[in-house]
Scaffold this active site. Structure first.
Site, PDB file in Angstrom:
ATOM      1  N   LYS A   9       1.090   8.646  57.283  1.00 47.83           N
ATOM      2  CA  LYS A   9       0.029   9.655  57.385  1.00 47.83           C
ATOM      3  C   LYS A   9      -0.602   9.849  56.016  1.00 47.83           C
ATOM      4  O   LYS A   9      -0.009   9.553  54.966  1.00 47.83           O
ATOM      5  CB  LYS A   9       0.583  10.988  57.906  1.00 47.83           C
ATOM      6  CG  LYS A   9       1.611  11.683  56.989  1.00 47.83           C
ATOM      7  CD  LYS A   9       1.005  12.499  55.860  1.00 47.83           C
ATOM      8  CE  LYS A   9       2.061  13.081  54.920  1.00 47.83           C
ATOM      9  NZ  LYS A   9       1.508  13.598  53.652  1.00 47.83           N
ATOM     10  N   ASP A 135       7.273  17.488  57.834  1.00 42.36           N
ATOM     11  CA  ASP A 135       6.274  16.538  58.325  1.00 42.36           C
ATOM     12  C   ASP A 135       6.675  15.878  59.643  1.00 42.36           C
ATOM     13  O   ASP A 135       5.851  15.203  60.263  1.00 42.36           O
ATOM     14  CB  ASP A 135       6.026  15.429  57.284  1.00 42.36           C
ATOM     15  CG  ASP A 135       5.208  15.901  56.097  1.00 42.36           C
ATOM     16  OD1 ASP A 135       4.505  16.925  56.225  1.00 42.36           O
ATOM     17  OD2 ASP A 135       5.267  15.253  55.037  1.00 42.36           O
TER      18      ASP A 135
END
Length: 291
Positions: A9, A135
């Site tokens: 990401k 995350d």
């Protein structure tokens, strides 16, 4: 063996709002997945043991590994008697601000949900993921999202406008705890999260570029001049937008045209060994099967 992709990401925005009583920071960030992935292989075993298999010497093969933690959490929470061998093929740089470890954990949760026939929803897996790392919930879903709280509260967004991403990681490691420890919220830059959401929803490339921002970037650039130099080089070589991802040290550039992206990559290879040119995987509906 059952295989699952674990995509990296990047943060289009990362705003740190306040220090929380639990020691974490309250954040507001927009994350999106990119087409650079680790590959996780899962093979059930009858002896109950959780084993990590990787040829990468930087990958811990014990409970320090987030994929190991994901398997252990599922096994304990749902009283699974089987064990699993987890093979990790690393493509995402380690300790790079790209959530490689978190994505490996998320892929392990999704994959073991299938291998162990647990029948859990993505929402249930994301709640479990929050126990492993901030995350991980985003990585369970993938796509593009606004993450709040300490990162575990997820609001899905449409994919950003189509573009190419150049990722460049200098040969240094950055401690997230160190960066947060030196962050002065009273003087730090705070990106406009709502403006970025509008840019994404309207597929406005120029507004997205204008809205890029990361509260942590100033601290990392001050402590690690090589990251600052890399960012300046990427701009000079033609990236239309440049930002550090997470707490660093990876810097990413955004361009609309593949030909320009390749020119930036070729120029950067004289300054940085780890350079990648990838597409966004920002739309959850278009994620490849297995992601």
């Amino acid at each position: 063996m059952y295989f699952v992709k674990a995509p990296a990401k990047i943060n289009l925005t990362l705003d740190t709002l306040a220090k929380r009583p639990d020691g974490y920071h309250e954040v507001e960030m927009i994350m999106t997945t990119v087409d650079l992935s680790d590959r996780i292989g899962l093979e059930a075993r009858e002896d109950g043991i959780i084993e990590i298999v990787s040829v990468d010497r930087f990958i811990p093969n014990d409970a320090k590994n987030l994929a190991f933690q994901a398997a252990a959490l599922l096994k304990k929470r749902y009283d699974v008697s089987q064990g699993v061998s987890i093979t990790i093929e690393k493509n995402i740089p380690v300790a790079a601000g790209l959530a490689g470890g978190s994505s490996d954990a998320a892929a392990t949760l999704r994959g073991l949900n299938h291998v162990w026939n647990l029948g859990l929803s993505l929402d249930e897996l994301a709640v479990l993921g929050a126990e492993i790392g901030s995350d991980v919930p985003f990585c369970v879903y993938g796509g593009t999202a606004l993450a709040t709280g300490r990162g575990e509260k997820i609001k899905h967004l449409p994919g950003p406008p189509p573009c190419w991403i150049i990722l460049a990681k200098p040969v240094i490691g950055v401690s997230t705890a160190e960066i947060y420890g030196q962050l002065d919220l009273s003087t730090a830059f705070h990106p406009d999260t709502q403006a970025m959401i509008r840019a994404i929803e309207e597929k406005d490339f120029e507004a997205m570029i204008h809205g890029l921002g990361n509260t942590l970037e100033g601290v990392t650039l001050h402590l690690y001049p090589e990251v600052k130099e890399l960012k300046e080089q990427m701009k000079r070589f033609g990236a239309e937008g440049v930002l550090m991802s997470g707490s660093g040290p990876t810097v990413f550039g955004i361009v609309q045209q593949e030909s320009r992206a390749q020119r930036v990559v070729n120029a950067l290879r004289g300054f940085c060994d780890e350079v990648y040119c990838v597409r966004l995987l920002g739309d959850r509906e278009e994620l490849p099967k297995g992601v």
